[in-house]
Enzyme design. Structure first.
Site, PDB file in Angstrom:
ATOM      1  N   SER A 117       1.496  -3.090  -4.922  1.00 12.34           N
ATOM      2  CA  SER A 117       0.695  -2.926  -3.715  1.00 12.34           C
ATOM      3  C   SER A 117       0.176  -4.070  -3.057  1.00 12.34           C
ATOM      4  O   SER A 117       0.170  -5.005  -3.762  1.00 12.34           O
ATOM      5  CB  SER A 117      -0.364  -1.573  -3.857  1.00 12.34           C
ATOM      6  OG  SER A 117       0.363  -0.574  -4.119  1.00 12.34           O
ATOM      7  N   HIS A 118      -0.318  -4.103  -1.922  1.00 13.00           N
ATOM      8  CA  HIS A 118      -0.782  -5.030  -1.179  1.00 13.00           C
ATOM      9  C   HIS A 118      -2.327  -4.777  -0.982  1.00 13.00           C
ATOM     10  O   HIS A 118      -2.739  -3.706  -0.601  1.00 13.00           O
ATOM     11  CB  HIS A 118      -0.122  -5.187   0.191  1.00 13.00           C
ATOM     12  CG  HIS A 118      -0.419  -6.365   1.036  1.00 13.00           C
ATOM     13  ND1 HIS A 118      -1.757  -6.877   1.440  1.00 13.00           N
ATOM     14  CD2 HIS A 118       0.372  -7.756   1.087  1.00 13.00           C
ATOM     15  CE1 HIS A 118      -1.619  -8.100   1.901  1.00 13.00           C
ATOM     16  NE2 HIS A 118      -0.303  -8.613   1.820  1.00 13.00           N
ATOM     17  N   ALA A 119      -3.084  -5.803  -0.946  1.00 11.90           N
ATOM     18  CA  ALA A 119      -4.666  -5.884  -1.006  1.00 11.90           C
ATOM     19  C   ALA A 119      -5.111  -5.130   0.275  1.00 11.90           C
ATOM     20  O   ALA A 119      -6.201  -4.567   0.421  1.00 11.90           O
ATOM     21  CB  ALA A 119      -5.240  -6.981  -1.524  1.00 11.90           C
TER      22      ALA A 119
END
Length: 383
Positions: free
Chosen positions: A226-228
């Site tokens: 996932s992306h922060a």
């Protein structure tokens, strides 16, 4: 047809990953790369593993198209041979331990005084000065010191990159720096001394996390794939176990994703998910909504919906699948190279030059070219 670096001679005292990666790319573009190895064992990366029909996977990857010359650089006769090689070289690359090149008479200032047109490139772990100058600099250690490990992995456990990111970064900067120095030499007639460190290279690659943490107050969180700062973004599973990676970049895509892929347009206006920041804040709930739909689809059905909606997506492939990737096959990216154990499969270099074929020479055995290179030196009437 010739290659851009035809006629350029590179002499390299190299081992492991960073320096060999830089010089292999020079060889891909036509340079003659003479790799100096210790007699007998050679580059210690030759012993990393035996998975490629008895050869090391790292060594095969990094050392095609090179000539191996075995020299004991502590032996006066071999030291003299080394200087004769450098007299005929355009580039000298070394990744000795700090101070070792100077003790051998191969430090950049001494060489540039003798050979004014020589481009020297020194690759080290932390640079030639500072409190970490003499510290061990294995890739994992650099990834840890530069902070890459702290932002990689899952919320529960940090992880190193699956490839030697610090070594590759330094190798790429050495490669591009050498090209720039050769270009400058065409204008000035003078060589240059380059210094590249693994730490500096990886710190440069950490630019976005540094700005995010320095100005935002908190570092990017470890979120697996996932992306922060973006959601949905990362790996999701279809009902048949197919893993698909997708990325939503803006509100238009989010609305289309809900309508076409999820078949649930009302999710787009759910207050929990209205805007990128809210989707990140409610990531677990968002993923639950997505999983409820994806679980009822096969991988092929999901991929068709994503394609129809023009949502950025990819298969999360295992390495064996990548070896048979349709894009590599369709673009004829596979070839063969020679080696001491016979022909080996290899991919073509990423830099393609229209109408020209990259050099894809064999992987050398230790000292395989010593005699031929010595004969070449003997032909030089300046000696």
């Amino acid at each position: 047809m010739s290659l851009p670096l035809d006629g350029i001679v590179v002499v390299s005292c190299e081992q492991a990953v960073a320096a060999p990666l830089a010089t292999r790319q020079l060889a891909d573009l036509g340079a003659r790369v003479i790799k100096i190895e210790r007699p007998g064992s050679g580059d210690f990366a030759r012993g990393y593993d035996e998975t490629v029909q008895g050869m090391s996977s790292h060594f095969v990857w990094l050392n095609r198209s090179k000539e191996s010359v075995a020299l004991d650089l502590k032996d006066p006769a071999d030291q003299a041979t080394m200087l004769r090689l450098l007299r005929r070289a355009d580039v000298f690359v070394q990744n000795f331990a700090p101070g070792a090149a100077e003790r051998l008479g191969l430090g950049a200032p001494a060489l540039r005084e003798r050979f004014g047109r020589l481009v020297t490139c020194s690759i080290s772990g932390y640079g030639s000065s500072g409190p970490y100058r003499d510290a061990k600099a294995y890739d994992l250690l650099i990834q840890s010191e530069a902070g890459l490990v702290s932002i990689t992995g899952s919320p529960d456990a940090p992880a190193k990159s699956g490839i030697p990111a610090a070594d590759i970064g330094a190798g790429m900067y050495a490669f591009s720096g050498i090209l720039a120095a050769l270009y400058e030499r065409e204008r000035t007639g003078e060589g240059a001394d380059l210094e590249v460190s693994l730490f500096d290279s990886l710190v440069e690659w950490m630019g976005y996390p540094f700005y995010y943490a320095g100005y935002g107050g908190t570092p990017p969180q470890r979120t697996g794939t996932s992306h922060a700062a973006i959601a949905p973004y990362g790996t999701f599973s279809a009902g048949d176990g197919t893993d698909v990676v997708l990325s939503i970049q803006n509100e238009r895509e989010w609305t289309t994703f809900c309508e076409v892929v999820l078949g649930r347009p009302e999710v787009a206006t759910d207050p929990r998910f209205a805007g990128g920041g809210r989707r990140v804040a409610h990531r677990d709930e968002l993923h639950a909504e997505i999983a409820a739909v994806f679980g009822g689809l096969t991988g092929e059905e999901l991929l068709r919906r994503l394609a129809a909606a023009r949502i950025a997506h990819a298969r999360q492939r295992e390495l064996r699948e990548v070896l048979e990737h349709p894009q590599l096959t369709a673009r004829d990216r596979w070839t063969e190279i020679g080696s001491p154990v016979g022909p080996l499969r290899a991919t073509l270099p990423p830099i393609g030059i229209a109408g020209r074929t990259p050099r894809m020479g064999p992987v050398p055995a230790v000292g395989e070219h010593t005699r031929a290179v010595l004969d070449w030196l003997a032909e030089d009437t300046r000696m």
